[in-house]
Design an enzyme around this catalytic site. Structure first.
Site, PDB file in Angstrom:
ATOM      1  N   ASP A   1       0.830  -1.208   0.000  1.00 34.39           N
ATOM      2  CA  ASP A   1       0.000   0.000   0.000  1.00 34.39           C
ATOM      3  C   ASP A   1       0.869   1.264   0.000  1.00 34.39           C
ATOM      4  OD1 ASP A   1      -2.328   1.478   0.143  1.00 34.39           O
ATOM      5  OD2 ASP A   1      -3.091   0.491   1.943  1.00 34.39           O
TER       6      ASP A   1
ATOM      7  N   ASP B   1     -10.662   2.083  -3.417  1.00 37.33           N
ATOM      8  CA  ASP B   1     -11.238   1.854  -2.089  1.00 37.33           C
ATOM      9  C   ASP B   1     -12.760   1.904  -2.147  1.00 37.33           C
ATOM     10  OD1 ASP B   1      -8.980   1.360  -0.692  1.00 37.33           O
ATOM     11  OD2 ASP B   1      -8.734   3.383   0.109  1.00 37.33           O
TER      12      ASP B   1
END
Ligand code: DGJ
Length: 725
Positions: free
Chosen positions: A479, A549
């Site tokens: 990430d 997301d």
């Protein structure tokens, strides 16, 4: 022979798939662009050259008084010597003088070869027959600068990739102020530009507009590719659609500040420039030093926008993604992030794994929150050691317990970050990107590590390596959750301070290369607050990227549709989640959307009734039956979610024996008709069976299928199989 040189006319002609690209070496040594478009057979292309002679107010070079570099179509234009449009190359001498003029020296044709790009990800060849590479050697005698322009010409697909290597062969220090990968010139400007814009949770919306005079710049100044604009664009003729018309695709294989610009000139020509963004860029080139630009990918299609996408999908799947996961079916996974956020321990994860096993899910991924004092998102990034107190056991024990439930195990890292509240920061405050005397600009309470420092790179390779070695880890999610600020490194002399942006990216590539080489069995997925760093360069290291997301299936239709313009479906991480945004979307619809991606789940399975777990098991069986066509088939977009309430696309296997059609309707309006959806890509003469019917490819592609739905969130999945005759 994809690369031809005519010694009489001094024309170089490159034939890539259905396209031709041509340039001319003038007597004075300038390299002029002649043509880029559909394949043409003649090699005598002199008559196509336009450089219109001198132009008022645009000075001409002393050795070519009738030439205006300001209007000529060029291959690698330079700044400061008569071309006032976007230059590829800007160079400053020791005395502060800026200006460059490149002249042709020689060229080589590298048959069946593609040289590697020093320290940079790039496409590669699987077999020598796939491509030849042209290397054109240019120089600026005054500067002692040697520039090699590379053109890798793929024979079977309409792809040319370009990059440049700049070497200081002189005696003085030079500073590169701009070093783009390529420019492509067109003598016309009657194009539409299609780009992918967005924001966090709204990645890669498709935007189309005509070009106008002046420059349209897609760029990043954030240190990473960004959610806002992708380093991808199409230029197409005005009427081009998914299936018809000429189109050109451009994309940069790079993960930092980029520029992709289309500039329409006073003569109505268009210059497309692509490369590392010259914004705040500088690079010291000492005598003997060389600088390699990232690779730019150029594609051409005479079958509209879909042709560009399919060419890129194949290129990225076969000539960019690497490693054993390139061709293997990806596991169906369950990620605990949206299920638990930071509130989990081993007990909770094992309970999720137990339910996941009932649904035939392959892997459990433990997301953010397992290390150091990471009880929330304010701390601990950099402390890559499992918090046994929180988890209730060691990492090895946890992995064994998950395995005992029948699932493999994956883990999350955010390697490039450091929290000021972390043991790492307390030990090494100087490892964060910072400007001495200034406070840190924080994002999500975290700062970015200075990857230009070798000790930081060594720490990351070591600490992440230790975790990956300590247990049977099958997957890593990598990430990256903020953009770069305080882009400075005290370890570099002031004259090199503008190198930090690019050195950061090179440092990142070095770390990722070390880890993917050391752990070839691990499936790596990149992520950046969703899809904020979805670029081809990341795919070179990690064959999939978390797409967004935003896991709302209705929104995801747009995000995945836009992403498919350049990225293969198999590279898009896509998960089934609970319903968001106040709308109830049936489970099967949510799954169908996620199946058009690298499929998984992201919800708390322990809270679902057994019927839903059983339904998931059925869905997973369907996905496995279709997976090879989804992962490796040709992708056709049939209906755009940006134009109405319907979305449709289909996958067709390479041999056209199988196809999957997915149709989605998010909203029904009063008095609306059913849809007749015409299919694409099938063999016209072949007989296909589906849902108890048999129809030929031409009927399906011309007549189509009548589909519809009387309720919101209706969807159809049609699995077509060729009937042997
Ligand atoms: C952002 C990612 O996109 C999410 O999937 C999740 O991993 C969080 N970060 C964790 O902090």
């Amino acid at each position: 022979m994809p690369i031809l040189y005519n010694e009489q006319t001094r024309i170089l002609k490159l034939d890539a798939g259905d396209s031709t690209y041509a340039m001319h070496i003038s007597d004075a040594g300038y390299l002029f662009h002649i043509y880029y478009g559909g394949h043409i057979s003649d090699t005598d292309l002199e008559h196509l050259e336009i450089h219109g002679g001198g132009a008022s107010f645009s000075p001409s070079p002393a050795d070519a008084p009738h030439l205006s570099l300001d209007t000529a179509l060029q291959e690698y234009p330079t700044a400061g010597t008569g071309d006032f449009r976007r230059p590829c190359l800007g160079v400053m001498e020791e005395n502060g003088a800026s200006g460059a003029r490149l002249q042709y020296v020689s060229h080589d044709i590298l048959q069946g070869q593609k040289p590697a790009l020093q320290g940079l990800p790039a496409t590669y060849l699987n077999a020598p027959g796939e491509a030849d590479t042209l290397a054109i050697h240019m120089e600026d005698k005054h500067l002692g600068l040697r520039v090699t322009l590379y053109y890798c010409v793929f024979t079977q697909s309409s792809v040319i990739t370009r990059w440049a290597v700049l070497e200081n062969g002189g005696a003085q220090d030079l500073e590169l102020r701009s070093a783009l990968s390529a420019c492509v010139e067109f003598c016309e400007s009657d194009f539409d530009m299609i780009s992918l814009r967005g924001a966090w949770c709204r990645e890669r919306s498709v935007e189309r507009h005509p070009l106008f005079h002046g420059a349209t710049a897609l760029e990043s100044r954030r240190g990473s590719t960004g959610h806002q604009l992708n380093s991808f664009a199409i230029l197409c003729e005005k009427g081009a659609t998914e299936d018809y018309g000429q189109a050109y695709g451009f994309q940069l294989v790079y993960s930092g500040n980029f520029l992709l610009e289309a500039e329409v000139s006073q003569m109505n020509s268009t210059r497309v420039s692509i490369g590392v963004n010259p914004y705040d860029f500088g690079w010291q080139l000492k005598p003997g030093d060389a600088f390699t630009t990232p690779e730019a990918v150029l594609t051409y299609s005479n079958e509209g926008l879909g042709g560009i996408s399919r060419t890129l999908h194949r290129l990225y799947r076969k000539n960019l993604c690497r490693g054993e996961w390139r061709d293997k079916p990806r596991p169906i996974l369950i990620n605990n992030w949206e299920a638990t956020f930071f509130k989990f321990n081993a007990e909770k994860l094992v309970a999720i794994a137990r339910e996941a096993a009932k649904a035939d899910i392959d892997m459990l991924v433990m997301d953010d929150g397992w290390f150091g004092q990471r009880y929330d998102d304010h701390r601990a990034l950099g402390d890559w050691v499992l918090n046994e107190e929180k988890m209730g056991c060691s990492l090895g024990e946890l992995v064994e317990r998950v395995k005992a439930e029948g699932l493999r195990f994956g883990i999350w890292f955010e390697p490039e970050m450091i929290s000021p509240d972390s043991d790492l920061y307390r030990a090494h405050p100087d490892w964060a990107l910072h400007i001495p005397g200034r406070s840190l600009t924080l994002g999500r309470d975290q700062s970015v590590l200075n990857l230009t420092l070798p000790e930081v790179r060594a720490y990351l390779i070591d600490s992440i390596g230790k975790v990956l070695e300590s247990a049977e880890i099958s997957y890593v999610k990598w990430d990256f959750n903020r953009n770069l600020t305080e882009v400075f490194s005290a370890a570099l002399p002031a004259a090199q301070s503008r190198e930090v942006w690019h050195r950061y990216v090179l440092g990142l590539y070095e770390i990722m290369e070390a880890l993917v080489q050391r752990f070839p069995h691990i499936l790596f997925e990149s992520c950046s607050g969703g899809g904020g760093r979805f670029d081809p360069a990341m795919l070179y290291y990690m064959p999939q990227t978390w797409c967004s997301d935003n896991t709302d299936a209705a929104d995801r239709l747009k995000i995945q549709y836009g992403t498919s313009f350049c990225f293969p479906v198999v590279t898009m991480g896509a998960h089934v989640a609970v319903c968001h945004n106040g709308r109830e979307i049936p489970l099967r619809f949510r799954a169908a959307v996620a199946m058009a991606g690298s499929f998984g789940y992201e919800l708390d399975l322990t809270k679902l009734p057994p019927e839903q777990i059983a339904e998931m098991k059925e869905m997973n069986a369907d996905f496995r039956a279709w997976q090879s066509v989804i992962d490796t088939g040709d992708f056709y977009r049939l209906r755009s979610p940006f134009e109405g309430e319907e979305t449709a696309w289909m996958f067709v296997s390479e041999d056209k024996s199988e196809a999957l059609v997915q149709y989605f309707r998010t909203r029904v309006t009063g008095n609306s008709w059913a849809t007749r959806l015409t299919l694409r890509g099938l063999a016209p003469e072949a007989l296909y069976s589906f849902k108890g019917k048999q129809l030929r490819g031409d009927t399906l592609m011309r007549g189509g299928l009548v589909l519809g739905g009387r309720n919101d969130f209706a969807h159809h999945e049609i699995w077509l199989q060729r009937v042997p005759e």
